[in-house]
Design a protein around this motif. Structure first.
Motif, PDB file in Angstrom:
ATOM      1  N   ALA A 107     -31.050  55.441  34.689  1.00 45.64           N
ATOM      2  CA  ALA A 107     -31.243  54.733  35.960  1.00 45.64           C
ATOM      3  C   ALA A 107     -32.709  54.394  36.214  1.00 45.64           C
ATOM      4  N   ARG A 119     -26.789  50.856  31.443  1.00 47.77           N
ATOM      5  CA  ARG A 119     -26.469  51.364  32.789  1.00 47.77           C
ATOM      6  C   ARG A 119     -25.080  50.914  33.228  1.00 47.77           C
ATOM      7  N   GLU A 120     -24.722  49.683  32.914  1.00 53.22           N
ATOM      8  CA  GLU A 120     -23.393  49.190  33.267  1.00 53.22           C
ATOM      9  C   GLU A 120     -22.314  49.920  32.463  1.00 53.22           C
ATOM     10  N   ALA A 145     -22.539  52.944  31.325  1.00 56.31           N
ATOM     11  CA  ALA A 145     -22.450  54.300  31.865  1.00 56.31           C
ATOM     12  C   ALA A 145     -21.658  54.320  33.167  1.00 56.31           C
ATOM     13  N   ARG A 146     -21.770  53.252  33.943  1.00 55.67           N
ATOM     14  CA  ARG A 146     -20.982  53.175  35.180  1.00 55.67           C
ATOM     15  C   ARG A 146     -19.492  53.046  34.860  1.00 55.67           C
ATOM     16  N   GLN A 147     -19.178  52.233  33.858  1.00 59.92           N
ATOM     17  CA  GLN A 147     -17.778  52.026  33.501  1.00 59.92           C
ATOM     18  C   GLN A 147     -17.188  53.194  32.724  1.00 59.92           C
ATOM     19  N   PRO A 182     -18.262  56.911  32.400  1.00 59.26           N
ATOM     20  CA  PRO A 182     -19.087  58.098  32.678  1.00 59.26           C
ATOM     21  C   PRO A 182     -18.934  59.158  31.580  1.00 59.26           C
TER      22      PRO A 182
END
Length: 390
Positions: A200, A215-216, A218-220, A222
């Motif tokens: 982040a 980052r995207e 990791a959001r989708q 975890p």
């Protein structure tokens, strides 16, 4: 003989809800539409227009002698529309597929089992050509000196330090293989969590796009170690008419965009993350080609005005891109060919006189006696065919 082919989109979760409907000029269904298959692969065989309700895998063996075609096509042609990233994956070589398939057959693993790695005994090299303005992909492992600079942007915490240590070594390929094994083998959970936590705040002008994608991801996904594997890969954007070729063992994951995909007729996939599906880290490492380098772009060979050939040097397939405006173009082919329109309206006439008009998203099968095809109108189309013998 020219025979129209049709199929319905496959609604994989990663598919785009708009790209294929926009190409075909229809109202979106509201569901993700990921792929439309034009071929005889039993996973989703095309429907044959002149035999209502009959699929190409059932039709072709009965007409092969008459048409002068094989009873099975050596390739599979697709429209592919990625609305979100696909899983990280690699495909086996022919020898690896034959050995793996025989092994799992002997073990009695059902071919449709979730933990089956080899569903057939074929390899799966694949080619994708951008149809929209941009097609984004992760393809191949980045040169190690660049990856080390990227990892340095993550700081010196436990996770980044451990990742950097694994990437040391004189043999870049073996360092990358060992690192991927460490990430996917279940022994780096704490380090992966730490790397995902510091993403982040990571900043880099050189690797801004890679960090934003991570980052995207990791959001989708975890806690998925595949996010860190993605940091080791080339992030590449190809524009309309440009192509990637992914041979055996090369890690890849299509990220976004609309493309025409052509591959050997196989369903063998070894996954490396970004998916809830089965990940067999050991088998992935067994087929992996860890050689670092640039993204595997495949420039076309221009054979005439409006005609470009993408030839990857495999016997299973070759692809010809046809852009027609005034007049008509002559497109020779060998074996059984499939023509797919992607823009405008094109009229395809075979050497025997059969004629079919195609709009975007529509396709036809051409028997060898129809070569060369005469393509007229105003638009773009692709013609898939077997590759040249080695």
């Amino acid at each position: 003989m020219l025979v129209r082919l049709a199929n319905t989109p496959r609604n994989y979760a990663w598919g785009s809800s708009t790209l294929i409907p926009e190409l075909e000029g229809r109202v979106p269904s509201g569901e993700p539409e990921a792929e439309v298959w034009f071929g005889d692969h039993p996973g989703s065989p095309a429907l044959v227009d002149d035999a209502p309700g009959v699929t190409l895998d059932r039709w072709l063996p009965h007409r092969a002698g008459e048409l002068g075609t094989p009873s099975r096509l050596p390739y599979l042609l697709k429209l592919l529309a990625a609305g979100s990233p696909l899983s990280i994956q690699a495909h086996p070589s022919k020898a690896q597929a034959e050995a793996g398939f025989a092994r799992e057959e002997a073990e009695g693993i059902p071919r449709d089992a979730a933990d089956r790695n080899y569903r057939d005994d074929n390899h799966k090299p694949e080619l994708v050509v951008a149809v929209g303005e941009r097609f984004e992909a992760l393809a191949g492992l980045r040169r190690l000196e660049s990856t080390r600079r990227l990892v340095a942007t993550l700081g010196t915490g436990r996770g980044p330090a451990a990742l950097a240590a694994h990437l040391e070594g004189a043999d870049a390929a073996e360092a990358l293989r060992a690192t991927i094994g460490w990430l996917l083998g279940g022994h780096a959970r704490a380090e992966v969590a730490d790397i995902l936590a510091v993403l982040a705040g990571a900043e880099s002008a050189e690797f801004d796009a890679e960090l934003r994608l991570a980052r995207e991801l990791a959001r989708q996904h975890p806690n998925d170690p595949g996010v860190v594997v993605a940091l080791l890969m080339n992030l590449v954007t190809i524009e309309r008419g440009e192509a990637l070729f992914v041979p055996a063992g090369v890690l890849h994951a299509y990220v976004s965009g609309l493309g025409v995909e052509l591959m050997a007729a196989s369903d063998n996939v070894l996954r490396g993350g970004l998916t809830p599906k089965h990940v067999d880290a050991g088998e992935l490492l067994a087929v992996l080609d860890p050689t670092p380098g640039p993204a595997p772009l495949l420039p076309p060979r221009r054979v005439a005005p409006g005609i470009e050939v993408f030839d990857a040097g495999v016997t299973d397939f070759a692809l010809t891109a046809v852009t027609v405006g005034e007049g008509a173009l002559s497109v020779p082919f060998s074996g059984a060919a499939i023509a797919l329109a992607v823009e405008g309206i094109v009229e395809v006439t075979g050497a025997g006189g059969d004629r079919v008009t195609l709009q975007p998203g529509q396709a036809l099968l051409a028997s060898p006696t129809e070569s060369p095809l005469r393509v007229a109108g105003a638009g773009r189309a692709f013609v898939a065919m077997p590759g040249s013998p080695v």
